[in-house]
Design an enzyme around this catalytic site. Structure first.
Site, PDB file in Angstrom:
ATOM      1  N   HIS A  67      -2.319   7.049  -1.663  1.00 58.07           N
ATOM      2  CA  HIS A  67      -1.059   7.574  -2.220  1.00 58.07           C
ATOM      3  C   HIS A  67      -1.243   8.900  -2.968  1.00 58.07           C
ATOM      4  O   HIS A  67      -0.300   9.407  -3.554  1.00 58.07           O
ATOM      5  CB  HIS A  67      -0.374   6.557  -3.175  1.00 58.07           C
ATOM      6  N   GLU A  89      -6.454  -3.325   4.410  1.00 56.76           N
ATOM      7  CA  GLU A  89      -6.093  -2.386   3.328  1.00 56.76           C
ATOM      8  C   GLU A  89      -7.377  -1.937   2.620  1.00 56.76           C
ATOM      9  O   GLU A  89      -8.370  -2.667   2.591  1.00 56.76           O
ATOM     10  CB  GLU A  89      -5.187  -3.085   2.303  1.00 56.76           C
ATOM     11  N   ASP A  91       2.878   2.787   8.549  1.00 54.81           N
ATOM     12  CA  ASP A  91       3.601   3.753   7.721  1.00 54.81           C
ATOM     13  C   ASP A  91       2.724   4.244   6.572  1.00 54.81           C
ATOM     14  O   ASP A  91       1.734   3.605   6.203  1.00 54.81           O
ATOM     15  CB  ASP A  91       4.919   3.169   7.185  1.00 54.81           C
ATOM     16  N   ASP A 141      -5.131   4.862   3.495  1.00 56.51           N
ATOM     17  CA  ASP A 141      -4.113   3.794   3.421  1.00 56.51           C
ATOM     18  C   ASP A 141      -3.099   3.986   4.524  1.00 56.51           C
ATOM     19  O   ASP A 141      -2.088   4.631   4.327  1.00 56.51           O
ATOM     20  CB  ASP A 141      -3.470   3.846   2.029  1.00 56.51           C
ATOM     21  N   GLU A 185       5.568  -1.188   5.352  1.00 56.74           N
ATOM     22  CA  GLU A 185       4.783  -1.914   4.345  1.00 56.74           C
ATOM     23  C   GLU A 185       4.931  -1.245   2.988  1.00 56.74           C
ATOM     24  O   GLU A 185       5.049  -1.908   1.954  1.00 56.74           O
ATOM     25  CB  GLU A 185       3.299  -1.949   4.751  1.00 56.74           C
ATOM     26  N   GLU A 186       4.951   0.096   3.023  1.00 61.40           N
ATOM     27  CA  GLU A 186       4.952   0.857   1.762  1.00 61.40           C
ATOM     28  C   GLU A 186       6.281   0.791   1.026  1.00 61.40           C
ATOM     29  O   GLU A 186       6.388   1.268  -0.090  1.00 61.40           O
ATOM     30  CB  GLU A 186       4.575   2.327   2.032  1.00 61.40           C
ATOM     31  N   HIS A 190      -0.856  -1.538   8.484  1.00 56.81           N
ATOM     32  CA  HIS A 190       0.492  -0.972   8.538  1.00 56.81           C
ATOM     33  C   HIS A 190       0.408   0.479   9.019  1.00 56.81           C
ATOM     34  O   HIS A 190      -0.523   1.204   8.659  1.00 56.81           O
ATOM     35  CB  HIS A 190       1.226  -1.085   7.197  1.00 56.81           C
TER      36      HIS A 190
HETATM   37 ZN   LIG Z   1      -1.533   0.171   2.368  1.00 52.72          ZN
END
Ligand SMILES: [Zn+2]
Length: 421
Positions: free
Chosen positions: A394, A200, A110, A140, A172-173, A108
């Site tokens: 994150h 991931e 984003d 990520d 995705e997030e 992903h």
């Molecule tokens: Zn991810």
């Protein structure tokens, strides 16, 4: 152009190997001469990090950048836009005959926001320290995308028996909302790709199952009244409290009935209410209350069971009692996000391939959700395996270890070798 930041000019590359780029928006233009296939994952990652692709922003500048990079290698990209043409997925097929299924490498584009996080650097300018690359998305999961792109020249040059597909999504997030349009497109491909590897962060371990996620907002509309005249009002907060209590009891039931041999921690479907907002003053019976809640179903469990249970309780118990006093009362539940679990497959081609490529025999389960269940539901054998540790995702000062990028690169190189004559 991506919002919130100064214009980033994507590198322009020509087939004769000239590469020109702005390393960061504030840097002066400089020109380097290098062979296209000499691009290292970390150089590509630095470029990808400079695009602020926080989910609420457009990712089109980064998608354009990737499409241009692939176009210079003679690879055409299928850009699948969202309804507002603000975001897009990118799907591209590299090498191999078109009538052979192939392997999907999925990531992903984003990233999660940096708001309120204490970063010791600009999150969108990649920095290297102590064998680690820092920046929002390094782990990520732009690191995986960077290794895919770095290997692209080798993939194109190799004589593959079956193609490798890049599938890069958006949103995705925020609940795996972007990828569906691309999966619909992939599903029309004949033949369908046979395997999907989701890159991931798993520290390059083989993850063959994870929980799903279902997130909702429930809104209750009652009738306002002076708090001394409760008989004229219908409290939305009291109704919300009953619904929240129903979810709590559901959660406890799932916990008490858990199969303790499950590899998941905790070994049951979790239910949680994250926020609750309602009312306007202590002396007013509230006419409005809403709460956001989610559950994370185990693989194989009915994805809608908790939602159905709440809807039934609302329709059969709470709402009739509210309507008896206030016929216009309403209880509405709307979807925020939904991604199915990844189920462990019996005799999984994806698991077998990734175990061979990584030289690992063990498999793991993950607590977090990914797009994997959506690919699996579209009949592609799917596992999760990618560079970086989920512990760094994150977080402020997010990083990926360079050794992890090297492992990811070696993994993809082995995939190319395994698919080559
Ligand atoms: Zn991810």
């Amino acid at each position: 152009m991506h919002p919130g930041r100064q214009a980033y000019q994507a590198p322009t590359q020509t087939l004769n190997g000239q590469i020109t780029f702005y390393a960061t928006p504030q840097h002066v233009l400089h020109t380097q001469t290098m062979r296209i296939n000499a691009q290292q994952p970390r150089d590509i990652l630095a470029q990808l990090i400079s695009f602020d692709t926080v989910s609420r922003h457009s990712n089109l500048a980064m998608i354009d950048h990737i499409a241009n990079y692939l176009a210079d290698l003679g690879v055409e990209s299928d850009i699948i836009y969202d309804i507002n043409r603000q975001k897009a997925n990118l799907f591209a097929t590299l090498g191999g005959p078109a009538d052979v299924p192939g392997i999907v490498l999925s990531g992903h584009t984003d990233v999660v926001p940096v708001d309120g996080q204490d970063w010791s650097q600009d999150p969108f300018t990649m920095a290297e320290r102590d064998g680690k690359l820092f920046g929002r998305g390094t782990c990520d999961m732009k690191g995986f995308i960077a290794t895919c792109l770095a290997l692209a020249p080798e993939i194109v040059k190799a004589k593959l028996r079956e193609p490798i597909h890049f599938a890069f999504s958006y949103d995705e997030e925020v609940g795996c909302r972007g990828v569906s349009g691309m999966i619909d497109k992939i599903s029309q491909r004949n033949p369908l790709p046979r395997i999907c590897i989701i890159g991931e962060p798993t520290s390059m371990r083989v993850v063959n199952a994870h929980k799903g996620i279902c997130a909702y907002r429930t809104t209750i509309l009652g009738r306002e009244a002076h708090s001394s005249k409760t008989d004229f009002g219908e409290s939305a907060i009291f109704a919300a409290a009953r619904l929240v209590e129903h979810l709590r009891l559901t959660a406890n039931g799932l916990r008490d009935g858990a199969d303790q041999s499950s590899p998941f921690a905790p070994p049951y479907t979790t239910v949680s209410v994250g926020t609750l907002n309602g009312g306007s003053a202590i002396n007013i019976v509230p006419n409005h209350c809403s709460f956001d809640w989610e559950y994370r179903p185990l693989p194989g469990e009915d994805m809608d069971s908790v939602l159905n249970s709440l809807n039934d309780f609302a329709a059969e118990v709470v709402l009739p009692e509210m309507k008896a006093n206030f016929p216009e009362a309403e209880i509405r539940t709307e979807l925020i996000a939904r991604a199915p679990a990844l189920r462990e497959e019996y005799d999984s081609p994806a698991e077998e391939l990734v175990k061979t490529l990584t030289g690992q025999n063990d498999t793991y389960v993950a607590a977090y959700a990914t797009e994997a269940g959506l690919f699996q539901d579209a009949c592609m054998s799917t596992v999760v395996c990618g560079p970086g540790s989920i512990d760094q995702a994150h977080r402020p000062d997010e990083y990926v270890e360079i050794s992890q990028l090297n492992e990811s690169e070696a993994f993809l190189r082995k995939l190319v070798a395994a698919l080559s004559d």
